[in-house]
Design a protein around this motif. Structure first.
Motif, PDB file in Angstrom:
ATOM      1  N   ASP A 182       2.950   1.517   6.137  1.00  0.00           N
ATOM      2  CA  ASP A 182       3.084   1.108   4.660  1.00  0.00           C
ATOM      3  C   ASP A 182       4.222   1.769   3.853  1.00  0.00           C
ATOM      4  O   ASP A 182       5.249   2.012   4.809  1.00  0.00           O
TER       5      ASP A 182
ATOM      6  N   LYS B  53       0.814  -0.924   0.111  1.00  0.00           N
ATOM      7  CA  LYS B  53      -0.055   0.334  -0.031  1.00  0.00           C
ATOM      8  C   LYS B  53       1.019   1.248   0.061  1.00  0.00           C
ATOM      9  O   LYS B  53       1.807   1.238   1.013  1.00  0.00           O
TER      10      LYS B  53
ATOM     11  N   TYR C 286      -0.386   5.937   6.298  1.00  0.00           N
ATOM     12  CA  TYR C 286       0.483   5.055   5.914  1.00  0.00           C
ATOM     13  C   TYR C 286       1.680   4.812   6.667  1.00  0.00           C
ATOM     14  O   TYR C 286       2.670   4.084   6.334  1.00  0.00           O
TER      15      TYR C 286
END
Length: 152
Positions: free
Chosen positions: A50, A3, A47
């Motif tokens: 990620d 991601k 995030y």
């Protein structure tokens, strides 16, 4: 697959164009990619487990573009630790403005992300408009080095 959030700092749209081309490539490789043209710190922090890719041009005296400045300042003010975040930074600039100013926004983002304990996927990429008229000629090979399924 990974991601990946792409966070853009752009004045005239060049960094934005590069970000969308990179997103198209990464999506084609099977990654889940979102581009944030007017990024916020809240979006960025989504995030932290990620990958964050910052693609930014540089303005004036080596400064961060206005669309990305609120995100940068919010992260700098709060200093959230994100040790699981992996990141990349593409700084776009023009070396004719002098070494101190050249790709200054990219250098500032890299410094901040390291301060937040994030882990770089690769060394920062500085793209010189005086040398590389088409930034993608430099950016795409750099992205491909860390974006393969085994690397990301």
């Amino acid at each position: 697959m990974a991601k990946i959030g792409i966070f853009v700092g752009s004045v005239y749209g060049g960094a934005e164009d590069v970000a969308h081309a990179v997103a198209d490539y990464l999506n084609g490789e099977g990654h889940e990619v979102t581009v944030f043209d007017i990024p916020t710190s809240e979006e960025f922090l989504q995030y932290q487990q990620d990958i964050a890719l910052v693609i930014t041009s540089t303005t004036g005296q080596g400064e961060i573009p206005e669309n990305a400045l609120p995100m940068f300042q919010a992260l700098e003010d709060t200093l959230p630790q994100v040790p699981n975040l992996r990141f990349g930074v593409v700084g776009m600039g023009d070396s004719s403005y002098g070494e101190e100013r050249y790709c200054g926004a990219g250098r500032q983002f890299e410094r901040l992300l390291l301060e937040l304990q994030a882990k770089p996927l690769a060394p920062r990429l500085d793209v010189d408009a005086c040398v590389n008229f088409d930034a993608l000629e430099v950016v795409m090979p750099w992205v491909q080095t860390w974006a393969t399924p085994s690397a990301a």
